[in-house]
Scaffold this motif. Structure first.
Motif, PDB file in Angstrom:
ATOM      1  N   GLN A  62       0.824  -1.200   0.000  1.00  0.00           N
ATOM      2  CA  GLN A  62       0.000   0.000   0.000  1.00  0.00           C
ATOM      3  C   GLN A  62       0.866   1.262   0.000  1.00  0.00           C
ATOM      4  O   GLN A  62       1.837   1.344   0.748  1.00  0.00           O
ATOM      5  N   ARG A  63       0.483   2.248  -0.866  1.00  0.00           N
ATOM      6  CA  ARG A  63       1.186   3.533  -0.973  1.00  0.00           C
ATOM      7  C   ARG A  63       2.686   3.366  -0.734  1.00  0.00           C
ATOM      8  O   ARG A  63       3.286   3.962   0.143  1.00  0.00           O
ATOM      9  N   SER A  64       3.288   2.576  -1.592  1.00  0.00           N
ATOM     10  CA  SER A  64       4.626   2.058  -1.332  1.00  0.00           C
ATOM     11  C   SER A  64       5.737   2.875  -1.983  1.00  0.00           C
ATOM     12  O   SER A  64       5.493   3.840  -2.722  1.00  0.00           O
ATOM     13  N   ILE A  65       6.959   2.469  -1.695  1.00  0.00           N
ATOM     14  CA  ILE A  65       8.167   2.957  -2.367  1.00  0.00           C
ATOM     15  C   ILE A  65       8.841   1.738  -2.987  1.00  0.00           C
ATOM     16  O   ILE A  65       9.060   0.735  -2.311  1.00  0.00           O
ATOM     17  N   SER A  66       9.168   1.832  -4.271  1.00  0.00           N
ATOM     18  CA  SER A  66       9.864   0.728  -4.932  1.00  0.00           C
ATOM     19  C   SER A  66      11.228   1.151  -5.462  1.00  0.00           C
ATOM     20  O   SER A  66      12.111   0.323  -5.646  1.00  0.00           O
ATOM     21  N   ASN A  67      11.405   2.454  -5.684  1.00  0.00           N
ATOM     22  CA  ASN A  67      12.615   2.945  -6.340  1.00  0.00           C
ATOM     23  C   ASN A  67      12.995   4.275  -5.702  1.00  0.00           C
ATOM     24  O   ASN A  67      12.338   5.293  -5.932  1.00  0.00           O
ATOM     25  N   TRP A  68      14.031   4.295  -4.899  1.00  0.00           N
ATOM     26  CA  TRP A  68      14.411   5.522  -4.193  1.00  0.00           C
ATOM     27  C   TRP A  68      14.905   6.611  -5.138  1.00  0.00           C
ATOM     28  O   TRP A  68      14.847   7.795  -4.801  1.00  0.00           O
ATOM     29  N   VAL A  69      15.381   6.236  -6.325  1.00  0.00           N
ATOM     30  CA  VAL A  69      15.816   7.260  -7.285  1.00  0.00           C
ATOM     31  C   VAL A  69      14.605   8.059  -7.760  1.00  0.00           C
ATOM     32  O   VAL A  69      14.586   9.296  -7.711  1.00  0.00           O
ATOM     33  N   SER A  70      13.560   7.366  -8.199  1.00  0.00           N
ATOM     34  CA  SER A  70      12.366   8.073  -8.687  1.00  0.00           C
ATOM     35  C   SER A  70      11.620   8.736  -7.540  1.00  0.00           C
ATOM     36  O   SER A  70      11.165   9.879  -7.665  1.00  0.00           O
ATOM     37  N   MET A  71      11.485   8.034  -6.394  1.00  0.00           N
ATOM     38  CA  MET A  71      10.772   8.629  -5.272  1.00  0.00           C
ATOM     39  C   MET A  71      11.422   9.936  -4.846  1.00  0.00           C
ATOM     40  O   MET A  71      10.747  10.931  -4.550  1.00  0.00           O
ATOM     41  N   SER A  72      12.755   9.974  -4.839  1.00  0.00           N
ATOM     42  CA  SER A  72      13.477  11.165  -4.377  1.00  0.00           C
ATOM     43  C   SER A  72      13.237  12.373  -5.269  1.00  0.00           C
ATOM     44  O   SER A  72      13.377  13.511  -4.810  1.00  0.00           O
ATOM     45  N   PRO A 117      13.370  15.005  -2.314  1.00  0.00           N
ATOM     46  CA  PRO A 117      14.755  15.442  -2.528  1.00  0.00           C
ATOM     47  C   PRO A 117      15.631  15.397  -1.287  1.00  0.00           C
ATOM     48  O   PRO A 117      16.855  15.318  -1.393  1.00  0.00           O
ATOM     49  N   TYR A 118      15.011  15.464  -0.097  1.00  0.00           N
ATOM     50  CA  TYR A 118      15.813  15.346   1.121  1.00  0.00           C
ATOM     51  C   TYR A 118      15.537  14.040   1.868  1.00  0.00           C
ATOM     52  O   TYR A 118      16.451  13.430   2.421  1.00  0.00           O
ATOM     53  N   PHE A 119      14.279  13.575   1.878  1.00  0.00           N
ATOM     54  CA  PHE A 119      13.954  12.374   2.635  1.00  0.00           C
ATOM     55  C   PHE A 119      14.609  11.137   2.024  1.00  0.00           C
ATOM     56  O   PHE A 119      15.160  10.295   2.750  1.00  0.00           O
ATOM     57  N   GLY A 120      14.550  11.018   0.715  1.00  0.00           N
ATOM     58  CA  GLY A 120      15.145   9.852   0.060  1.00  0.00           C
ATOM     59  C   GLY A 120      16.635   9.732   0.326  1.00  0.00           C
ATOM     60  O   GLY A 120      17.100   8.714   0.848  1.00  0.00           O
ATOM     61  N   PRO A 121      17.426  10.752  -0.021  1.00  0.00           N
ATOM     62  CA  PRO A 121      18.861  10.681   0.268  1.00  0.00           C
ATOM     63  C   PRO A 121      19.152  10.480   1.755  1.00  0.00           C
ATOM     64  O   PRO A 121      20.036   9.702   2.120  1.00  0.00           O
TER      65      PRO A 121
END
Length: 695
Positions: free
Chosen positions: A572-582, A589-593
């Motif tokens: 649910q409402r997931s993250i699969s790719n930190w590059v695209s999510m960031s 731009p700050y949470f992902g890194p």
């Protein structure tokens, strides 16, 4: 075999009363609050206003959909009306209702959408409101000019496109934010006989964002910062003298993030941080503001997080989580705190930094208010839906909390009086599974979780199970009534949930999993499942389902690419790719890194794609075998829709059974605050997926 009781059903979402925003009048003799109830036909929530006097609740509104705003005086409550969808008025309509009786009357009709409103003195108010930087004084337009601008916008096709130059350009739950600022307004009543007899004056510059404000006599203190192309996290502190309307900065170093602040008798205290030790999720320290300096209050140690991060799906709008009182000339700050797996009301002496817990309960204190000596609060226990309670703080004393985090507080205390019964009848003769604690050890950590057992659980039989993983990750599960979990228990599942490393309530070091997503947290979860199976060997290991949302959605994607032990999963409402999510998310731009272990001073520097990709479940999708349901919302700008799309498509083309449900007009809060029928469809989809794959 005991008598079979009624079950918690998915459709009970339509029956629950969701309580919000308790607010005392100035003398503390009456408090008001909201009651929200699902409207199945309109697929929304209707809100009524209630009040409590002499310990007795009574309804103030029934036909006028409105929410508590502020008290004009001890007997007159101002409420904010929600305009019907067919009305085109885009400002704020405030109504006045007398506690002495009578219908609500239109009190003010203002051409801006106001935020929090506070009364300065008779006929004088302060509030925030959203403006557009390119047209900051649109609130001064006549109705004729306002209509003309709308027509011109349509003619010029301005509504057909957006122009983005700053990050973030959108926000979860607020849509496009490009060029929109939160401004401070002074509101003066110039005609008591007219709802439009108000004079509005914008105080802050068009390119300035106000984050929060407080009143201290004739001065308004506010925090904020000049709008920037990219977020820099820092803010400053200012004062506005309402007599000469002059703004003065009292802390303008712009080197600390001021999370919150309080003011008393001209002295300002801030909870602030520099993000350099534990990153974005770091807890703030307490400082006194003196001569443009922040002087640290050394005795204050943020071992427990301020605010309530105990999750529940039977609470909507929330309410106050802190309040400043003057106790014997001292500034004393009462706040909700998250203590391991529950919330407490804490007392902080802002001068000394001494922290004491005055009301410590298992479950969740959702919000509170206090005037003089009495707390009014909303509380959710493991066996009860939300209700309003009161308690005299003088009967509480203080609670010393063991920093080893291995204790269980009481569910209720003798001096706490239940005031309302909005939801009590809904659980009569209904089986509510009791949270049963399981202690376990993982990766050198002492952890615990819980199971919910089906009614008349029989160890000689075999049962399917569900592992439910919370979001955040800096949130917690606790011993609270959780609708979706009770539904699964009622359908014969053993439900498992736990707080692993990365969760809140145990300090910054425990919550810090930067650069270790999918490492220690994954191992904690697998060790927890092992511990539950050891305690309840009647769980059928071939029929264990798994789900989670947000961070729990990331972990679901990680699990299905790193183990085959679950028969199915719901991401649910997931993250699969930190590059695209960031580079899509409103916080990306700050949470992902930050969460992937990139240094604080290099969030916006060189793109470290390797670190981002190494923590991305999509990288490991070749190893996915688990049938997976994806649920996402098309207006989720926190974990945007492409995160589910990528994972679903990558698994589908590799021959894995998948299904994806996209909810239109919903955002990241679907499971907790989404439209009622969407919440029902969501839970039906997940439950149906589980039942399909255990059969």
């Amino acid at each position: 075999m005991g008598d079979i009781m009624k079950k918690v059903e998915i459709g009970d979402i339509l029956k629950y009363k969701y309580l919000e925003n308790v607010l005392y009048n100035p003398t503390g003799s009456i408090f008001a609050y909201n009651v929200a109830l699902a409207d199945e036909k309109k697929n929304t929530y209707k809100r009524d206003v209630w009040a409590v006097k002499d310990g007795k609740p009574f309804q103030l509104t029934s036909t006028l959909e409105a929410s508590v705003s502020f008290w004009e005086n001890d007997e007159e409550l101002i409420i904010n009306r929600k305009a019907p969808e067919d009305e085109k008025f885009e400002g704020t309509e405030l109504y006045s209702i007398s506690l002495g009786g009578g219908e609500a009357k239109l009190w003010a009709k203002l051409p801006v959408s106001l935020g929090n409103i506070k009364k300065i003195s008779e006929g004088l108010y302060v509030s925030t409101a959203q403006i557009e930087e390119k047209d900051p004084d649109a609130y001064l337009d006549s109705e004729e000019v306002r209509t003309k601008k709308k027509e011109e916008k349509k003619t010029n096709l301005e509504s057909d496109y957006d122009v983005f130059t700053e990050v973030p350009y959108w926000g979860n739950g607020s849509g496009v934010t490009e060029g929109k600022r939160n401004a401070l307004f002074i509101i003066k009543r110039i005609d008591k006989n007219s709802e439009t007899g108000f004079e509005l004056k914008r105080i802050t510059d068009p390119d300035f964002n106000v984050y929060d404000f407080k009143l201290d006599g004739k001065k308004i203190y506010f925090t904020g910062a000049k709008a920037s192309v990219i977020p820099d996290f820092y803010s400053d502190l200012f004062t506005l003298d309402v007599e000469d309307m002059q703004i003065e900065s009292i802390y303008d170093r712009h080197d600390m993030g001021i999370e919150s602040f309080e003011v008393m008798d001209g002295k300002a205290y801030v909870f602030a941080l520099d993000y350099k030790t534990y990153g974005i999720n770091e807890s703030p320290y307490l400082f006194k503001v003196q001569d443009n300096e922040l002087v640290k209050v050394e005795e204050y140690h943020p071992s427990h997080s301020r605010g309530n991060s105990v999750l529940s799906d039977v609470s909507l709008g929330g309410g106050r989580q802190n309040k400043l009182l003057n106790e014997d000339g001292k500034p004393v700050y009462y706040t909700l705190s998250t203590v391991e797996d529950h919330s407490a009301i804490s007392r902080i002496d802002l001068e000394s930094g001494l922290v004491q817990h005055v009301l410590d309960l298992s479950g969740s204190i959702v919000f509170f208010d206090i005037v003089k000596d009495t707390f009014a609060l909303c509380y959710i226990a493991g066996d009860k839906l939300p209700e309003i309670y009161t308690v005299d703080k003088n009967k509480l004393g203080t609670v010393e909390i063991n920093d080893q985090f291995h204790y269980t507080p009481p569910r209720y205390i003798e001096d706490m009086k239940q005031i309302t019964e909005h939801n009590c009848a809904l659980l009569e003769d209904v089986y509510v599974a009791e949270p049963r604690r399981i202690d376990y050890r993982s990766e050198g950590l002492e952890l615990h979780g819980w199971v919910l057992l089906p009614e008349n659980f029989d160890q000689s039989k075999k049962y399917p199970a569900v592992l439910d993983i919370h979001g955040g990750p800096r949130c917690v599960y606790g011993e609270v009534f959780f609708h979706e979990m009770q539904v699964w228990a009622s359908k014969g599942f053993v439900v498992m949930f736990t707080n692993i490393k990365g969760s809140d309530g145990r300090g910054d070091e425990f919550a810090d999993i930067r650069g270790n997503y999918g490492g220690i947290d994954f191992n904690n979860l697998m060790d927890f499942v092992d511990a539950v199976i050891k305690e309840y060997p009647s769980i059928d290991e071939s029929r264990i389902c798994e789900t989670g949302g947000s961070y729990g959605g990331f972990m679901t994607n990680w699990i299905v690419t790193h183990t085959d032990r679950f028969c199915c999963a719901a991401s649910q409402r997931s993250i699969s790719n930190w590059v695209s999510m960031s580079y899509i998310s409103d916080i990306g731009p700050y949470f992902g890194p930050d969460q992937c272990g990139i240094a604080y001073d290099d969030y916006y520097g060189k793109l470290d794609a390797k670190k981002l990709w190494d923590h991305s479940p999509l990288k490991y999708v070749d190893d996915a075998r688990t049938p997976t349901l994806f649920l996402h919302s098309d207006e989720d700008y926190r974990c945007p829709l492409p995160e589910a799309m990528q994972m679903m498509q990558a698994m589908t083309v590799r021959g894995v059974e998948t299904r994806m449900i996209v909810f239109h007009g919903e955002n990241h809060e679907l499971s907790r605050g989404g439209k009622p029928m969407h919440r029902i469809r969501r839970l039906n989809e997940i439950t149906g997926w589980f039942e399909k794959h255990i059969s």
